[in-house]
Enzyme design. Structure first.
Site, PDB file in Angstrom:
ATOM      1  N   CYS A 226     -37.883 -21.470 -72.617  1.00 57.39           N
ATOM      2  CA  CYS A 226     -38.787 -21.517 -73.585  1.00 57.39           C
ATOM      3  C   CYS A 226     -40.173 -22.358 -73.106  1.00 57.39           C
ATOM      4  O   CYS A 226     -40.658 -21.629 -72.354  1.00 57.39           O
ATOM      5  CB  CYS A 226     -38.281 -22.263 -74.703  1.00 57.39           C
ATOM      6  SG  CYS A 226     -39.085 -21.722 -76.222  1.00 57.39           S
TER       7      CYS A 226
ATOM      8  N   GLU B 202     -28.925 -23.095 -73.977  1.00 60.51           N
ATOM      9  CA  GLU B 202     -28.188 -24.073 -74.103  1.00 60.51           C
ATOM     10  C   GLU B 202     -27.752 -24.242 -75.794  1.00 60.51           C
ATOM     11  O   GLU B 202     -26.876 -24.799 -75.858  1.00 60.51           O
ATOM     12  CB  GLU B 202     -28.848 -25.560 -73.532  1.00 60.51           C
ATOM     13  CG  GLU B 202     -29.931 -25.941 -74.318  1.00 60.51           C
ATOM     14  CD  GLU B 202     -31.194 -25.177 -74.325  1.00 60.51           C
ATOM     15  OE1 GLU B 202     -31.204 -24.027 -73.815  1.00 60.51           O
ATOM     16  OE2 GLU B 202     -32.260 -25.297 -75.022  1.00 60.51           O
TER      17      GLU B 202
ATOM     18  N   SER C  21     -45.014 -27.063 -74.416  1.00 57.53           N
ATOM     19  CA  SER C  21     -45.511 -27.039 -73.240  1.00 57.53           C
ATOM     20  C   SER C  21     -46.883 -27.805 -73.068  1.00 57.53           C
ATOM     21  O   SER C  21     -47.237 -28.246 -72.044  1.00 57.53           O
ATOM     22  CB  SER C  21     -45.958 -25.771 -72.823  1.00 57.53           C
ATOM     23  OG  SER C  21     -46.577 -24.901 -74.009  1.00 57.53           O
TER      24      SER C  21
ATOM     25  N   HIS D 159     -33.272 -20.077 -75.642  1.00 57.70           N
ATOM     26  CA  HIS D 159     -32.762 -21.299 -75.444  1.00 57.70           C
ATOM     27  C   HIS D 159     -30.996 -21.038 -75.243  1.00 57.70           C
ATOM     28  O   HIS D 159     -30.238 -21.151 -76.196  1.00 57.70           O
ATOM     29  CB  HIS D 159     -32.624 -22.189 -76.553  1.00 57.70           C
ATOM     30  CG  HIS D 159     -33.891 -22.813 -76.871  1.00 57.70           C
ATOM     31  ND1 HIS D 159     -34.141 -24.087 -76.418  1.00 57.70           N
ATOM     32  CD2 HIS D 159     -35.136 -22.439 -77.427  1.00 57.70           C
ATOM     33  CE1 HIS D 159     -35.539 -24.383 -76.678  1.00 57.70           C
ATOM     34  NE2 HIS D 159     -35.885 -23.346 -77.286  1.00 57.70           N
TER      35      HIS D 159
ATOM     36  N   ILE E 167     -36.884 -19.622 -80.328  1.00 58.14           N
ATOM     37  CA  ILE E 167     -37.754 -20.525 -81.340  1.00 58.14           C
ATOM     38  C   ILE E 167     -39.232 -20.692 -81.022  1.00 58.14           C
ATOM     39  O   ILE E 167     -39.559 -21.394 -79.878  1.00 58.14           O
ATOM     40  CB  ILE E 167     -37.167 -22.014 -81.339  1.00 58.14           C
ATOM     41  CG1 ILE E 167     -35.655 -22.083 -81.637  1.00 58.14           C
ATOM     42  CG2 ILE E 167     -37.861 -23.133 -82.180  1.00 58.14           C
ATOM     43  CD1 ILE E 167     -34.763 -23.139 -81.246  1.00 58.14           C
TER      44      ILE E 167
ATOM     45  N   GLY F  59     -39.369 -27.423 -75.372  1.00 57.40           N
ATOM     46  CA  GLY F  59     -40.024 -28.484 -76.030  1.00 57.40           C
ATOM     47  C   GLY F  59     -40.987 -27.971 -76.351  1.00 57.40           C
ATOM     48  O   GLY F  59     -41.479 -27.052 -77.099  1.00 57.40           O
TER      49      GLY F  59
HETATM   50  N1  GLN Z   1     -43.968 -22.928 -78.853  1.00 59.56           N
HETATM   51  C1  GLN Z   1     -43.551 -24.040 -77.708  1.00 59.56           C
HETATM   52  C2  GLN Z   1     -44.598 -24.220 -76.729  1.00 59.56           C
HETATM   53  O1  GLN Z   1     -45.654 -23.415 -76.638  1.00 59.56           O
HETATM   54  C3  GLN Z   1     -42.135 -23.723 -76.914  1.00 59.56           C
HETATM   55  C4  GLN Z   1     -41.152 -23.769 -78.142  1.00 59.56           C
HETATM   56  C5  GLN Z   1     -39.766 -23.994 -77.669  1.00 59.56           C
HETATM   57  O2  GLN Z   1     -39.451 -24.360 -76.275  1.00 59.56           O
HETATM   58  N2  GLN Z   1     -38.771 -23.891 -78.200  1.00 59.56           N
HETATM   59  O3  GLN Z   1     -44.661 -25.001 -75.765  1.00 59.56           O
END
Ligand code: GLN
Length: 195
Positions: A70, A166, A41, A164, A128, A39
């Protein structure tokens, strides 16, 4: 609270492991383990404090398995060199946000994983705006690397992933942390490292 938790529920369902959303601290009382999903952070850092979850999460993590994927990996770190992120400090690692590039650089990569002497595999993983583990303390075991950087690390009952699982329906990481019947259950992996 935030992030792509729905697909984690799906992975748990295929493993016949019951999973429920954790949104408030009392939800922690009824679960054996926790996933902090991908998500954002910075948003998670704010929400953890506005929902008064920081101390309950730290207390919970002291005795229960926690997996971070992630953005979740970012939250697991001791140090994140971005002041907008206030991580939980579960793993003795430094994690750099977005270190594999922006959304447009998100990619699917073949990564070779080594779980124990009997279990090695190549998996297609999705990164991602993925975080990079740039430094590691002692007792961090690397389970997989991409471009010479660790993308899957285990430390005691904590598992951190840059990618990820999932999204690609990869189940083995959920088994490592949450399936005591699995040959790659974290306690068994830890025994191999201790031997
Ligand atoms: N770039 C997001 C972050 O810094 C992490 C991306 C992700 O969870 N796919 O929180």
């Amino acid at each position: 609270m935030q992030g792509d938790f729905a697909l984690h529920h799906r992975v748990f369902a295929t493993l016949n492991i019951e999973s429920v959303p954790v949104k408030v601290s009392s939800d922690l009382e009824s679960v054996d383990g926790l996933v902090i999903p991908g998500g954002e952070s910075t948003t998670m850092s704010l929400l953890i404090d506005s929902y008064n979850l920081r101390n309950p999460l730290k207390k919970y993590g002291a005795t229960h398995p926690v997996m971070g994927t992630c953005a979740g990996l970012i939250m697991m770190a001791k140090v994140v060199p971005d002041k907008r992120v206030n991580p939980l400090g579960f793993m003795d690692i430094v994690v750099d946000r977005n270190a594999y590039g922006r959304q447009i650089n998100s990619s699917t990569e073949m990564v070779s994983f080594h779980f124990n002497s009997a279990t090695k595999m190549e998996l297609s993983t999705t990164l991602i705006r993925a975080p990079k583990i740039s430094e590691m303390g002692k007792d961090i075991h690397i389970l997989g690397e991409f471009n010479q950087s660790p993308v899957a690390v285990l430390s005691g009952h904590f598992l951190g992933l840059s990618f990820h699982p999932e999204l690609d329906g990869i189940k083995i990481f959920h088994q490592i942390l949450f399936d005591p019947t699995s040959s790659v259950y974290y306690k068994k992996i830890n025994q191999t490292y201790a031997a």
